[in-house]
Design an enzyme around this catalytic site. Structure first.
Site, mmCIF file in Angstrom:
data_model
loop_
_atom_site.group_PDB
_atom_site.id
_atom_site.type_symbol
_atom_site.label_atom_id
_atom_site.label_comp_id
_atom_site.label_asym_id
_atom_site.label_seq_id
_atom_site.Cartn_x
_atom_site.Cartn_y
_atom_site.Cartn_z
ATOM 1 N N ASP A 19 0.871 -1.168 0.000
ATOM 2 C CA ASP A 19 0.000 0.000 0.000
ATOM 3 C C ASP A 19 0.916 1.228 0.000
ATOM 4 O O ASP A 19 2.114 1.116 0.294
ATOM 5 C CB ASP A 19 -0.890 -0.044 1.239
ATOM 6 C CG ASP A 19 -1.674 1.239 1.443
ATOM 7 O OD1 ASP A 19 -2.418 1.621 0.526
ATOM 8 O OD2 ASP A 19 -1.524 1.846 2.514
ATOM 9 N N ASP A 21 -0.181 5.175 0.892
ATOM 10 C CA ASP A 21 -0.465 6.149 1.939
ATOM 11 C C ASP A 21 -0.633 5.470 3.295
ATOM 12 O O ASP A 21 -1.470 4.573 3.451
ATOM 13 C CB ASP A 21 -1.738 6.933 1.602
ATOM 14 C CG ASP A 21 -1.645 7.638 0.260
ATOM 15 O OD1 ASP A 21 -1.267 8.814 0.249
ATOM 16 O OD2 ASP A 21 -1.939 6.999 -0.768
ATOM 17 N N ASP A 179 -1.451 -0.747 6.032
ATOM 18 C CA ASP A 179 -1.642 -0.131 7.338
ATOM 19 C C ASP A 179 -3.084 -0.161 7.816
ATOM 20 O O ASP A 179 -3.376 0.313 8.917
ATOM 21 C CB ASP A 179 -1.190 1.331 7.284
ATOM 22 C CG ASP A 179 -2.074 2.165 6.362
ATOM 23 O OD1 ASP A 179 -2.196 1.793 5.170
ATOM 24 O OD2 ASP A 179 -2.644 3.170 6.811
#
Length: 223
Positions: A19, A21, A179
């Protein structure tokens, strides 16, 4: 620096999909500036960085929708508001954004082991290359996929499966690194191993509650 040791999460893995961001970079300061800029243009109150930090993860359109709801303007034209946000973000997508500690070392180590690295983000495709180039990260990824590249985005597993098929790697030999619960769900549904970091954006909830296969405090642990 030696890269001979292998973290247990990487055993049997050929493709690591990251991922962007909240995992590799903290882009919230620039995103919040663009959100607040769009709200100002619409004569609406600003929401600030702390609020935006809890809203990131489902793509830019959803981010703008959440901001409008927060200021009681949910009846405003979402598409026009989204375009205003994109205009602001295009002007400064990498002014305040920075790379998290440990990320460069991890990418360098994985590249040194001839691991294939991919990127799957819900961020619009147009912003990916400029931001990665600005931060000096673009050379590590063999393929990058934005949130508008396919009909569906994470937590749908389709983007992950698309990368695995394109690179001819079976899902069981792939690792999804993220995240948020959306990353963990997408990875699990795709048949990937999942690894999560606790410092990113997960709507104010601990990502450990999503039960990823592996948790690390920093991606530097993969070195």
């Amino acid at each position: 620096m030696s890269f001979s040791a292998t973290h247990p999460a990487l055993e049997g893995i050929r493709l690591v999909v990251f991922d962007l961001d909240g995992t590799l970079i903290d882009s919230v300061p620039d995103l919040a500036a663009a959100v607040d800029g769009a709200l100002r243009d619409m004569a609406l109150p600003e929401v600030g960085e702390a609020a935006v930090r809890d809203w990131v993860g489902n793509g830019s359109r959803k981010l703008v929708e959440r901001a409008l709801h927060a200021v009681g303007a949910q009846d405003m034209e979402l598409e026009a508001a989204h375009e205003t946000f994109l205009r602001h973000y295009r002007q400064a997508p990498c002014q305040l954004t920075y790379v998290y500690p440990g990320v460069r070392d991890a990418l360098e180590a994985l590249a040194a082991r001839d691991m294939m690295l991919g990127l799957v983000t819900n961020k619009p495709t147009a912003f990916i290359a400029p931001i990665l180039e600005c931060l000096g990260l673009s050379q590590y990824f063999v393929v990058m996929l934005g949130g508008d590249a396919l009909p569906t985005k994470k937590p749908d597993p389709a983007p992950l499966l698309h990368l695995a098929e394109r690179l001819e790697v079976v899902p069981s030999a792939c690792l999804m690194v993220g995240d948020s619960r959306h990353d963990v769900e997408a990875g699990r549904r795709a048949g990937f191993r999942t690894l999560a970091v606790p410092y990113g954006y997960n709507h104010g909830e601990p990502v450990a509650a999503s039960e990823p296969d592996v948790m690390v405090e920093s991606l530097g642990e993969l070195v």
